[in-house]
Design a protein around this motif. Structure first.
Motif, PDB file in Angstrom:
ATOM      1  N   PRO A   1     -78.685  37.522 -12.650  1.00  0.00           N
ATOM      2  CA  PRO A   1     -80.096  37.142 -12.693  1.00  0.00           C
ATOM      3  C   PRO A   1     -80.619  36.348 -11.507  1.00  0.00           C
ATOM      4  O   PRO A   1     -81.815  36.383 -11.227  1.00  0.00           O
ATOM      5  N   ASP A   2     -79.749  35.624 -10.785  1.00  0.00           N
ATOM      6  CA  ASP A   2     -80.261  34.768  -9.705  1.00  0.00           C
ATOM      7  C   ASP A   2     -79.138  34.466  -8.718  1.00  0.00           C
ATOM      8  O   ASP A   2     -77.978  34.832  -8.927  1.00  0.00           O
ATOM      9  N   VAL A   3     -79.496  33.775  -7.629  1.00  0.00           N
ATOM     10  CA  VAL A   3     -78.535  33.489  -6.560  1.00  0.00           C
ATOM     11  C   VAL A   3     -77.413  32.577  -7.051  1.00  0.00           C
ATOM     12  O   VAL A   3     -76.251  32.749  -6.661  1.00  0.00           O
ATOM     13  N   ALA A   4     -77.726  31.613  -7.903  1.00  0.00           N
ATOM     14  CA  ALA A   4     -76.675  30.736  -8.435  1.00  0.00           C
ATOM     15  C   ALA A   4     -75.632  31.558  -9.194  1.00  0.00           C
ATOM     16  O   ALA A   4     -74.420  31.346  -9.048  1.00  0.00           O
ATOM     17  N   ALA A   5     -76.081  32.511 -10.005  1.00  0.00           N
ATOM     18  CA  ALA A   5     -75.161  33.385 -10.742  1.00  0.00           C
ATOM     19  C   ALA A   5     -74.393  34.284  -9.773  1.00  0.00           C
ATOM     20  O   ALA A   5     -73.209  34.560  -9.982  1.00  0.00           O
ATOM     21  N   LEU A   6     -75.045  34.728  -8.712  1.00  0.00           N
ATOM     22  CA  LEU A   6     -74.386  35.554  -7.700  1.00  0.00           C
ATOM     23  C   LEU A   6     -73.195  34.808  -7.104  1.00  0.00           C
ATOM     24  O   LEU A   6     -72.086  35.346  -7.019  1.00  0.00           O
ATOM     25  N   GLU A   7     -73.413  33.575  -6.725  1.00  0.00           N
ATOM     26  CA  GLU A   7     -72.335  32.768  -6.136  1.00  0.00           C
ATOM     27  C   GLU A   7     -71.221  32.509  -7.157  1.00  0.00           C
ATOM     28  O   GLU A   7     -70.035  32.606  -6.836  1.00  0.00           O
ATOM     29  N   ARG A   8     -71.610  32.192  -8.381  1.00  0.00           N
ATOM     30  CA  ARG A   8     -70.635  31.913  -9.430  1.00  0.00           C
ATOM     31  C   ARG A   8     -69.759  33.137  -9.715  1.00  0.00           C
ATOM     32  O   ARG A   8     -68.537  33.037  -9.798  1.00  0.00           O
ATOM     33  N   HIS A   9     -70.371  34.310  -9.819  1.00  0.00           N
ATOM     34  CA  HIS A   9     -69.610  35.523 -10.133  1.00  0.00           C
ATOM     35  C   HIS A   9     -68.799  36.013  -8.934  1.00  0.00           C
ATOM     36  O   HIS A   9     -67.718  36.591  -9.119  1.00  0.00           O
ATOM     37  N   ARG A  10     -69.296  35.774  -7.723  1.00  0.00           N
ATOM     38  CA  ARG A  10     -68.472  36.081  -6.539  1.00  0.00           C
ATOM     39  C   ARG A  10     -67.197  35.238  -6.582  1.00  0.00           C
ATOM     40  O   ARG A  10     -66.101  35.753  -6.408  1.00  0.00           O
ATOM     41  N   ASP A  11     -67.360  33.936  -6.851  1.00  0.00           N
ATOM     42  CA  ASP A  11     -66.202  33.048  -6.914  1.00  0.00           C
ATOM     43  C   ASP A  11     -65.235  33.469  -8.024  1.00  0.00           C
ATOM     44  O   ASP A  11     -64.012  33.452  -7.836  1.00  0.00           O
ATOM     45  N   ARG A  12     -65.773  33.863  -9.181  1.00  0.00           N
ATOM     46  CA  ARG A  12     -64.909  34.329 -10.281  1.00  0.00           C
ATOM     47  C   ARG A  12     -64.149  35.572  -9.868  1.00  0.00           C
ATOM     48  O   ARG A  12     -62.949  35.698 -10.124  1.00  0.00           O
ATOM     49  N   ALA A  13     -64.853  36.522  -9.248  1.00  0.00           N
ATOM     50  CA  ALA A  13     -64.198  37.764  -8.822  1.00  0.00           C
ATOM     51  C   ALA A  13     -63.077  37.461  -7.831  1.00  0.00           C
ATOM     52  O   ALA A  13     -61.976  38.007  -7.937  1.00  0.00           O
ATOM     53  N   LEU A  14     -63.344  36.576  -6.878  1.00  0.00           N
ATOM     54  CA  LEU A  14     -62.320  36.219  -5.902  1.00  0.00           C
ATOM     55  C   LEU A  14     -61.126  35.552  -6.582  1.00  0.00           C
ATOM     56  O   LEU A  14     -59.977  35.838  -6.252  1.00  0.00           O
ATOM     57  N   SER A  15     -61.397  34.693  -7.549  1.00  0.00           N
ATOM     58  CA  SER A  15     -60.296  34.009  -8.243  1.00  0.00           C
ATOM     59  C   SER A  15     -59.462  34.980  -9.087  1.00  0.00           C
ATOM     60  O   SER A  15     -58.293  34.715  -9.356  1.00  0.00           O
ATOM     61  N   LEU A  16     -60.061  36.103  -9.465  1.00  0.00           N
ATOM     62  CA  LEU A  16     -59.344  37.118 -10.247  1.00  0.00           C
ATOM     63  C   LEU A  16     -58.606  38.118  -9.358  1.00  0.00           C
ATOM     64  O   LEU A  16     -57.933  39.013  -9.866  1.00  0.00           O
ATOM     65  N   GLY A  17     -58.752  37.987  -8.049  1.00  0.00           N
ATOM     66  CA  GLY A  17     -58.012  38.857  -7.137  1.00  0.00           C
ATOM     67  C   GLY A  17     -58.856  39.799  -6.314  1.00  0.00           C
ATOM     68  O   GLY A  17     -58.313  40.635  -5.592  1.00  0.00           O
ATOM     69  N   ALA A  18     -60.179  39.697  -6.383  1.00  0.00           N
ATOM     70  CA  ALA A  18     -61.038  40.543  -5.563  1.00  0.00           C
ATOM     71  C   ALA A  18     -60.971  40.089  -4.107  1.00  0.00           C
ATOM     72  O   ALA A  18     -60.545  38.975  -3.800  1.00  0.00           O
TER      73      ALA A  18
END
Length: 138
Positions: A91-108
């Motif tokens: 929905p927004d840039v804050a969520a974009l950053e949060r989900h990018r960080d989650r994806a990276l922490s999961l191995g992306a």
């Protein structure tokens, strides 16, 4: 009335079926189709096909075992192109950053950063098997 095929799910090839299914299960909050859950009590996991669903049972993604899978090197030419990718919106840039960080922490792996685009901030990442996917504000 026209009769059209219905999309059942998207299938991703992988050399590690359970590992890639777990990545997307965690990233997207999906669940295994009944019977596809990880084996209990350390039993061997010989899955060569798994399906992830949403809460109501609708299929979203499936994973198919392959012996080898050349990784895309997109956006660096020449080489293996993207071939297919999945888009996910937030929905927004804050969520974009949060989900990018989650994806990276999961191995992306981060492949392309366009987060500073005022019209459509986005990241292109690759999952642990190398399949590209986009996260963008939509």
């Amino acid at each position: 009335m026209a009769d059209y095929p219905t999309l059942l799910h998207t299938v991703l090839d992988t050399t590690d079926v359970r590992g890639l299914a777990e990545f997307y299960r965690e990233l997207l909050g999906l669940r295994y189709r009944p019977g596809d859950e990880p084996p209990a009590d350390g039993a061997p996991d010989d899955a060569d096909w798994l399906v992830l669903t949403v809460d109501d049972g609708r299929r979203m993604l499936a994973f198919q075992q392959v012996d080898a899978l050349p990784r895309t090197n997109w956006p660096d030419p020449p080489g293996v192109p993207m071939q297919l990718h999945v888009d996910f919106t937030v929905p927004d840039v804050a969520a974009l950053e949060r989900h990018r960080d989650r994806a990276l922490s999961l191995g992306a792996e981060l492949r392309f950063d366009r987060s500073d685009d005022a019209d459509e901030p986005l990241y292109v990442l690759a999952d642990p098997a190398g399949h590209p996917f986009c996260l963008f504000v939509g």
